[in-house]
Design an enzyme around this catalytic site. Structure first.
Site, PDB file in Angstrom:
ATOM      1  N   ASP A   1      -6.894  -1.233  -4.418  1.00 38.54           N
ATOM      2  CA  ASP A   1      -7.837  -0.860  -3.392  1.00 38.54           C
ATOM      3  C   ASP A   1      -8.873   0.448  -3.812  1.00 38.54           C
ATOM      4  OD1 ASP A   1      -6.917  -2.561  -1.606  1.00 38.54           O
ATOM      5  OD2 ASP A   1      -6.092  -1.164  -0.405  1.00 38.54           O
TER       6      ASP A   1
ATOM      7  N   ASP B   1       1.161  -1.272  -0.128  1.00 38.81           N
ATOM      8  CA  ASP B   1      -0.318   0.120   0.268  1.00 38.81           C
ATOM      9  C   ASP B   1       1.139   1.355  -0.426  1.00 38.81           C
ATOM     10  OD1 ASP B   1      -2.648  -1.866  -0.280  1.00 38.81           O
ATOM     11  OD2 ASP B   1      -2.297  -1.353   2.265  1.00 38.81           O
TER      12      ASP B   1
END
Length: 174
Positions: free
Chosen positions: A137, A121
């Site tokens: 995401d 991330d």
């Protein structure tokens, strides 16, 4: 667009392209953010910051690789069934496109989990201290949000009831 979104080759290429974009951005995050620290794009608001997420959204379910693999496979099967049975009418092409984005997001993160044991991330909204996230995401979140909006405001109740093509049952041969 409707004809393209019914073409299995186009759907496959689009899904692979979206997964490729996700994987490329994660590679770049590893290459440039892992050792170098955060890259501030808008001071106090938005930055790129490397994080290894071993769970799901908001860090839930840490270390559950097998569970996430099963979820990825279930999403894949659900999308295949959707494409098989979804009405070919032009009005439903947004659902096909949403399904591609959700599938690409699920598989983009599943690839990370299977290869690395974690998801990379890197997007961080410091202003609201939002959990760090990635391109996959975004695919899943935006796809789901658009799906909810379509169900609430675009499709009528009777369309939702008849969204899947009713396949005629084959008669038994005597």
């Amino acid at each position: 667009m409707n004809r393209l979104l019914r073409n299995p080759v186009f759907i496959t290429v689009l899904t692979l392209l979206l997964i490729g974009i996700d994987q490329l951005t994660k590679y770049l995050a590893v290459r440039f953010l892992m050792e170098g620290g955060p890259l501030v794009l808008w001071d106090g608001v938005f930055e790129l910051r490397y994080l290894e997420n071993r769970g799901a959204a908001f860090g839930l379910m840490q270390g559950q690789r097998a569970f996430f693999l099963v979820i990825g496979i279930v999403v894949f099967i659900a999308v295949l069934l959707l494409f098989r049975y979804l009405s070919p009418e032009r009005r439903y092409w947004p659902l096909r496109l949403i399904a591609v984005f959700i599938l690409a997001g699920a598989w983009g993160n599943m690839i990370d989990r299977m290869v690395n044991g974690y998801v990379v991330d890197f997007f961080y909204f410091r202003l609201i201290d939002f959990p760090i996230f990635n391109v996959a995401d975004i695919y899943v979140t935006v796809g789901t949000a658009v799906l909810i909006l379509l169900v609430l405001f675009y499709y009528k109740d009777e369309e939702l009831n008849d969204i899947l093509v009713k396949r005629p049952k084959k008669e038994k041969q005597l």
